[in-house]
Design a protein around this motif. Sequence first.
Motif, short mmCIF file in Angstrom:
data_model
loop_
_atom_site.label_atom_id
_atom_site.label_comp_id
_atom_site.label_asym_id
_atom_site.label_seq_id
_atom_site.Cartn_x
_atom_site.Cartn_y
_atom_site.Cartn_z
N LEU A 151 -30.86 12.26 -19.67
CA LEU A 151 -31.98 13.17 -19.46
C LEU A 151 -31.69 14.16 -18.34
O LEU A 151 -31.99 15.34 -18.44
N ALA A 195 -29.05 20.89 -26.13
CA ALA A 195 -29.81 19.75 -25.61
C ALA A 195 -29.66 18.53 -26.51
O ALA A 195 -29.97 17.43 -26.11
N ARG A 224 -30.40 8.39 -29.30
CA ARG A 224 -31.81 8.74 -29.39
C ARG A 224 -32.14 9.91 -28.46
O ARG A 224 -32.83 10.84 -28.85
N VAL A 225 -31.59 9.86 -27.25
CA VAL A 225 -31.86 10.93 -26.30
C VAL A 225 -31.30 12.26 -26.81
O VAL A 225 -31.91 13.31 -26.66
N VAL A 247 -30.44 12.99 -30.04
CA VAL A 247 -30.69 13.25 -31.46
C VAL A 247 -29.37 13.30 -32.25
O VAL A 247 -29.10 14.25 -32.98
N PRO A 269 -27.09 11.72 -35.18
CA PRO A 269 -27.28 10.83 -36.34
C PRO A 269 -26.17 9.79 -36.43
O PRO A 269 -25.32 9.86 -37.30
N ASP A 277 -29.19 5.26 -34.46
CA ASP A 277 -30.33 5.95 -35.06
C ASP A 277 -30.66 5.34 -36.42
O ASP A 277 -31.81 5.09 -36.75
N ASP A 323 -30.62 14.40 -39.73
CA ASP A 323 -30.46 15.56 -38.88
C ASP A 323 -31.36 16.71 -39.33
O ASP A 323 -32.41 16.95 -38.75
N LYS A 365 -35.43 20.56 -38.37
CA LYS A 365 -34.61 19.61 -37.63
C LYS A 365 -35.48 18.44 -37.22
O LYS A 365 -36.57 18.64 -36.69
N PHE A 417 -36.33 15.07 -35.07
CA PHE A 417 -36.08 14.39 -33.81
C PHE A 417 -36.81 13.07 -33.81
O PHE A 417 -37.96 13.00 -34.22
N LYS A 418 -36.15 12.01 -33.34
CA LYS A 418 -36.85 10.73 -33.25
C LYS A 418 -37.68 10.68 -31.98
O LYS A 418 -38.60 9.89 -31.86
N ASP A 419 -37.30 11.49 -31.02
CA ASP A 419 -37.89 11.36 -29.71
C ASP A 419 -38.58 12.67 -29.33
O ASP A 419 -37.96 13.73 -29.36
N ALA A 474 -36.92 14.61 -26.53
CA ALA A 474 -35.72 15.33 -26.94
C ALA A 474 -36.08 16.63 -27.66
O ALA A 474 -35.42 17.66 -27.49
#
Lengths: 313, 501
Positions: free
Chosen positions: A148, A163, A258-259, A261, A263, A267, B200, B223, B225-227, B230
């Motif tokens: 982060l 990011a 996870r942070v 993203v 794949p 995940d 993705d 797109k 995002f799981k979070d 993020a």
Amino acid sequence: MYLIVRKTLTLLVGAFAASFVVFCCLAVLPGNAAEVALGTNATPDAVARLSEEFGTDRPLLTQYADWALGLLHGDFGTSYVTHEPIGPRVADRFGVTLWLVAGGMLVALLIALPAGVLSAAWHRKPRGTLLSALSQAGIAVPAFLAGLLLVYVFAVRAGALPAGGYVPLAEDPGEWARHLVLPCLSLGLVQGAALSRYVRSAVLSVQRQDYMRTARAKGARRWAALCRHGLPNAAVPVLTVLGLQLSALLVGAIVVERVFVIPGLGDLLLRAVADRDLLLIQGVVTVLVVAVLVVNLLTDVLYRVVDPRLRSR
Amino acid sequence: MTLPPRRTSALLLGCALLAGTLAGCGSGSGRQSGDALTVGLVAEPATLDFSGTDGAAIPQALLGNVYEGLVRVDQQGRIQPQLAEKYERSADGLTYTFHLRKNVKFTNGAPFTADDAVFSIDQVKTRWKLKVAQQMAVVDKAVKVNADTVAVTLKHPSNNWLYAMTSRIGAMYSRTGVGDLKNHPVGTGPFTVGSWQRGDKLILRRNADYWGVKPQLNQVSLKYFKDAGALNNAMLAGDVNVVGAVQAPETLSRFADKSRFQVIDGSSTAEVVLSMNNSRKPFIDKRVRQAVRYGIDHEALLKTARFGRGTLIGSQEAPTDPWYAGDSNRVPYDPAKAKQLVKDAGAEGTVLKMRIPNLPYAVSAAQIVKDQLAQVGLKADIEPLEFPARWLSEVFNKADYDLSIIAHSEPRDQWIFADPSYYFRYDKPAYADLLKQADAGPPQEESDRYRAALRMLSQDAAADWLYLMPNLMVADAKLQGLPVNQVGEGLEFAGVRWSGK
């Protein structure tokens, strides 16, 4: 050779034992794939029908036996939810995670080797203490927090790196590398800090050995003696830790994915658990277990390469 | 002992190389403008086939973009023609005649004809297994009158059916384009599916042969995002142009820079319901249910838990429903009255199982509800359950709970209180009858009947309505034409454009 056969057999038995344990744990987990798939549209009828279609209404042992038999033929089965074959999907995701772990390991080594050796060599000096303190602080930072912070500094503030997200290597190598820099750094920084502690103590302990004194007595300069006689001997304990850390990196990758993203396998695993996609969870866990066992096997083999005394045994 | 100069310089060189690699990465970043749009969303579709897989994510991506229906719902919640130029309802309400638009083509090149419309309606009845398909059960038959006219006969008059035709079940499929729906959907919409990288992004491309006004965007990347954190970071870094759904309103302060960002705060159809189990003690007693409604300070709750973002409602309704009754169904905050009601019902000190999904909005609201109920003599024990699997299994399917909190996001879903087996366990035949009359009666009386039904629901305290979720988005300041309200199932991009182009 005998050793490799024996270790491989242990590996296979270990993998199946682990998969069985995981299967049993999943069986007692509340909720099932059909209920999740239907969501708030579920009726008892619809759940029963879909369970039958999925094959999740059968006894658990039958389900496990089916899956295990398929695996012996190299077939990972088909996902309940997406109806896709699991094997190619897991392989695809595993490739992504491997890049991440490899990059993280590289960063960790690049940090740990110089930092560990230097802080051992300087252990009586203020700069050695400083390096040592820095590595202690590094261990205290969890990988996701490092991630982060890196995102905030390099992506949000500086805008120099993305990011998050992932671009396959085959699609655009430059973008691929750009997307992996921050995740690999956040995985590697923390592991590197921990690893440097082990490198430091291994180097410190070989410095006190008789053969080091002998080398110096014969006129070798301190750094030459360390490089020629000290470091190879310090490598054995470091290798053990390295094997363990690779496994830790696989776990750390799940959080970092996870942070950022990405794949990857982590995940996929989180998603499969949320969907109660039993076979997909099994597939991912089995691959992870085998990966850890293979790392252990490789570590064992590497010992023998590094330490000639072990070869005769 | 110091390092020999040679080694020091090697070390410095190494550091310089590393720094160089980092700096070199600065070029060619993912910031976009021109004709492409990247939208960040949180829930990814499992497949691209909403005829075989449930979940809101599939119609969100495809309906109105790739697939179109005979009719659609506009931003005010009204039904408008789409692939049908116009339609007529017979006097007895049993037959709808649709006059189809000419020169419409599917993305596989086939023309859109009456045969395709009949095929699409029929297959919902024969092939679809999902519960949403039951809305098509009222159709007796769909018949081709001529190449561009279709007549649909219903078994009984139904206003809901025409509305349902604006949802995914009304999507028009090509007879020759249903071979691989999970991966290659074929529709008539302004966009077509370009590529899909699971886990993705999903890329939509402009349909060059679109019959209507062609979109300015030639590509939309969705797109996933799981979070949520993020996703926000990606927006701040410029990797995405739109945050499709802001999960936590408290993060909006990060997008305060008006020269870069705009915040879109529209209306949705997601009622956040404090559900009460009507079939067991203490909520089998209407007075205790009413006490809960009087005992909660909804304004304070919205302010504290959601930073004031959202609309206060008092029944299962949204401002985009034609029968929305404004504030009239809301209940004033009156803790003294609530306390009295609890006392009258002899329910003081009752311990309530408050089993909520482990979703941020539910967790933050639950704490406040618990505190406020404690002040009127009810003790709630909060137990967060993993969502979706565990919550669905325990609360939704087994109804093993006293209180829960969940957003019911489907539009016009007042029917959920008419089914006594639904997890509210609310059994009131008079309510179900009113809904039936509203559905089968003349369209001009529909709204009055629904209004009466929703009033009954509110007075009976079948549940408590905490608030209506806002449709909260963050977008690049230069974007125009994003849909403000979430009314139907699709998130439509046809009208989105970059300003100054």
